[in-house]
Design an enzyme around this catalytic site. Structure first.
Site, PDB file in Angstrom:
ATOM      1  N   SER A 266       0.837  -1.202   0.000  1.00 50.41           N
ATOM      2  CA  SER A 266       0.000   0.000   0.000  1.00 50.41           C
ATOM      3  C   SER A 266       0.867   1.246   0.000  1.00 50.41           C
ATOM      4  O   SER A 266       2.083   1.178   0.215  1.00 50.41           O
ATOM      5  CB  SER A 266      -0.884   0.005   1.251  1.00 50.41           C
ATOM      6  N   LYS A 267       0.215   2.361  -0.219  1.00 54.60           N
ATOM      7  CA  LYS A 267       0.921   3.628  -0.212  1.00 54.60           C
ATOM      8  C   LYS A 267       1.598   3.845   1.146  1.00 54.60           C
ATOM      9  O   LYS A 267       2.699   4.376   1.228  1.00 54.60           O
ATOM     10  CB  LYS A 267      -0.070   4.751  -0.503  1.00 54.60           C
ATOM     11  N   ARG A 268       0.922   3.392   2.192  1.00 53.66           N
ATOM     12  CA  ARG A 268       1.500   3.550   3.531  1.00 53.66           C
ATOM     13  C   ARG A 268       2.841   2.823   3.672  1.00 53.66           C
ATOM     14  O   ARG A 268       3.752   3.303   4.332  1.00 53.66           O
ATOM     15  CB  ARG A 268       0.519   3.075   4.607  1.00 53.66           C
ATOM     16  N   GLY A 270       4.987   2.399   1.346  1.00 51.74           N
ATOM     17  CA  GLY A 270       5.956   3.243   0.659  1.00 51.74           C
ATOM     18  C   GLY A 270       6.401   4.394   1.545  1.00 51.74           C
ATOM     19  O   GLY A 270       7.602   4.683   1.665  1.00 51.74           O
ATOM     20  N   ASP A 271       5.438   5.045   2.191  1.00 48.04           N
ATOM     21  CA  ASP A 271       5.764   6.169   3.072  1.00 48.04           C
ATOM     22  C   ASP A 271       6.629   5.692   4.238  1.00 48.04           C
ATOM     23  O   ASP A 271       7.604   6.333   4.622  1.00 48.04           O
ATOM     24  CB  ASP A 271       4.475   6.803   3.633  1.00 48.04           C
TER      25      ASP A 271
END
Ligand code: GLU
Length: 509
Positions: A266-268, A270-271
């Site tokens: 998920s994008k999370r 990546g962050d």
């Protein structure tokens, strides 16, 4: 079916930026189409207007372009089977919903949201794990199966809101073949009466997707695993609409998983772990939140697509580096794995590094010149190419070139303090002025002679060359590490090197 031209579609909903999983879906579609001399189509599935995000379609188009996936048909490209946005095809779905009603495979339902909630509550109390509008519960609801014909007509005529639901058979096995998963069998008692059409004139995803695949003569549906549960419904729609003969072949792709632990990337993630999950930069028009893309992070599109292709597919050999053309050649759906593929951010960088090294120096120089110009530095392409040749071995991204090699164009601003602290001493203070003199009178400015001079100067002062080697690098570049030392010295140029040594000694004394 056999003789049909291969036609595949990538069918994103414009609800935000494309996730790298979506890019991979597009890529597998593209590779499959090109391998079979077929068509690769972009269809924008925007029937759910509430989830529409401005800019998302443009983003998707640009991302495909950046990756080198050329479209045969699409909203901007055009084509014989357009329009390619579902919102522009709105008028074409109703007749099929009505056809299904006429043949007894769909029905009108008038239940209000409150009545639907009530039904779910009632079922929950009766300990039904997943309450659904299905072959059993529809008997108790307000629909054209339970209401009289007159009553149904009265409600429709008075303009009452309704939906059209598919009538899932009570006890039937739905089976279909998936290229990646083999035979999939679902019992209809596990399926619910999904909404196909709403009284506002809009089809839902399921109806629109099947109707468009049929009308656009799609031969293979290659999409993410999250759509596998919808496939049995789509199979029934093909059957009930009389299109079974031309039903596309299904291939549901495995998920891309988090680098650590389980679950979908998920994008999370990546962050949290510091890597992009989107191909291009994206600014959320609602929140203003910005996310970095692979392109802006400095990835080459070839490296990005190569890396993505290998996430879930393997060529059956040890080969890891494939150009897009080579991927087209090698790709088969049969070699896509069933289980999820763990994303490895280090491997992504590794791919970029491989491409960086394979680029010729002139091409890299062209990229680096953009940064140099921004910094107000003028240098010949030839010189920049030589710099690139030296630094490319030590970098993974062209975006690192400046930080890594700025000293080829400017004098170092500061010296690596750790090295200075550890190595600067009386010997060094004697050695470097002597070295500057010796290098100044060197006739043959070549790495080998520079190295020989370096060694002989150290020997004549009875100094261990190993003790002054790293300081030499620091005086020239400011940095404790970097490209091959004496080649770097050669490229810096005789005058510049002598000057830097003398200035450095003066600073450190
Ligand atoms: N619109 C769906 C999506 O956003 C397409 C699914 C499919 O390919 O059938 O992923």
């Amino acid at each position: 079916m056999e003789n049909r031209k291969v036609r595949v579609r990538f069918a994103p909903s414009p609800t935000g930026p494309l996730h790298m999983g979506g890019v991979r879906t597009a890529l597998y579609n593209y590779l499959f189409a090109k391998k079979h001399g077929g068509d690769f189509i972009l269809r924008i599935e925007d029937t759910d207007q509430t989830r529409y995000v401005p800019g998302a379609e443009e983003y998707i188009t640009e991302a495909l372009e950046w990756c080198g996936m050329e479209l045969n048909e699409g909203p901007k490209t055009g084509g014989e089977y357009g329009p390619y946005r579902q919102s522009e095809r709105k008028e074409s779905y109703r007749e099929f919903a009505e056809q299904l009603i006429a043949s007894g495979h769909a029905y009108y339902a008038f239940d209000t949201p409150e009545e639907l909630d009530e039904m779910r509550d009632r079922l929950k109390k009766a300990k039904v794990a997943a309450p659904q509008y299905n072959a059993v519960t529809r008997e108790t609801m307000k629909n054209s199966l339970t209401l009289s014909e007159d009553e149904v007509k009265r409600r429709l005529d008075s303009g009452e809101a309704y939906v059209i639901r598919i009538k899932i058979p009570r006890k039937e096995e739905v089976r279909f073949h998936d290229v990646i998963r083999g035979w999939v069998v679902v019992h209809s008692s596990q399926m619910d009466d999904k909404v196909l059409f709403k009284s506002d004139g809009m089809p839902t995803y399921h109806l629109a997707n099947v109707v468009d695949d049929y009308k656009m003569k799609i031969t293979h549906v290659i999409r993410g695993e999250e759509w596998l549960p919808s496939a049995p419904l789509h199979v029934l729609l093909y059957r009930y609409l009389g299109w079974e003969e031309v039903m596309p072949v299904f291939a549901h792709l495995p998920l891309i998983l988090k680098p650590d632990g389980n679950g979908k990337l998920s994008k999370r993630d990546g962050d949290r772990l510091g890597f992009p999950v989107f191909p291009l930069n994206w600014k959320d028009p609602n929140t203003g939140e910005e996310s970095q893309g692979y392109r802006e992070r400095g990835y080459f599109p070839e490296a990005f697509t190569n890396m993505l292709a290998m996430l879930g597919w393997n060529p059956g050999t040890n080969q890891e580096i494939f150009s897009l053309e080579e991927l087209v050649e090698a790709f088969t759906l049969e070699r896509v794995g069933k289980s999820g593929a763990k994303f490895d951010p280090e491997k992504a960088k590794w791919y970029n590094q491989q491409y960086l090294r394979s680029y010729d120096d002139a091409a890299l120089a062209e990229i680096f010149q953009v940064t140099l110009k921004e910094k107000g530095i003028e240098a010949s392409d030839e010189h920049v190419a030589k710099v690139c040749a030296l630094i490319k071995e030590k970098t993974q991204f062209t975006s690192e070139f400046w930080d890594f090699g700025y000293y080829f164009f400017l004098k170092p601003e500061s010296f690596d303090e750790k090295v200075v602290e550890k190595r600067w001493n009386e010997n060094a203070a004697k050695f470097f002025p002597a070295l500057a003199d010796a290098l100044e009178s060197l006739h043959d400015w070549k790495a080998e002679s520079i190295e020989a001079t370096f060694k002989s100067t150290a020997e004549s002062l009875e100094i261990n060359p190993g003790h002054v080697m790293q300081l030499f690098r620091v005086l020239l570049s400011g940095q404790g590490g970097g490209p091959v030392l004496f080649e770097m010295t050669e490229l810096l140029g005789q005058e510049e090197v002598v000057e830097r040594l003398r200035e450095g000694v003066a600073k450190l004394k």
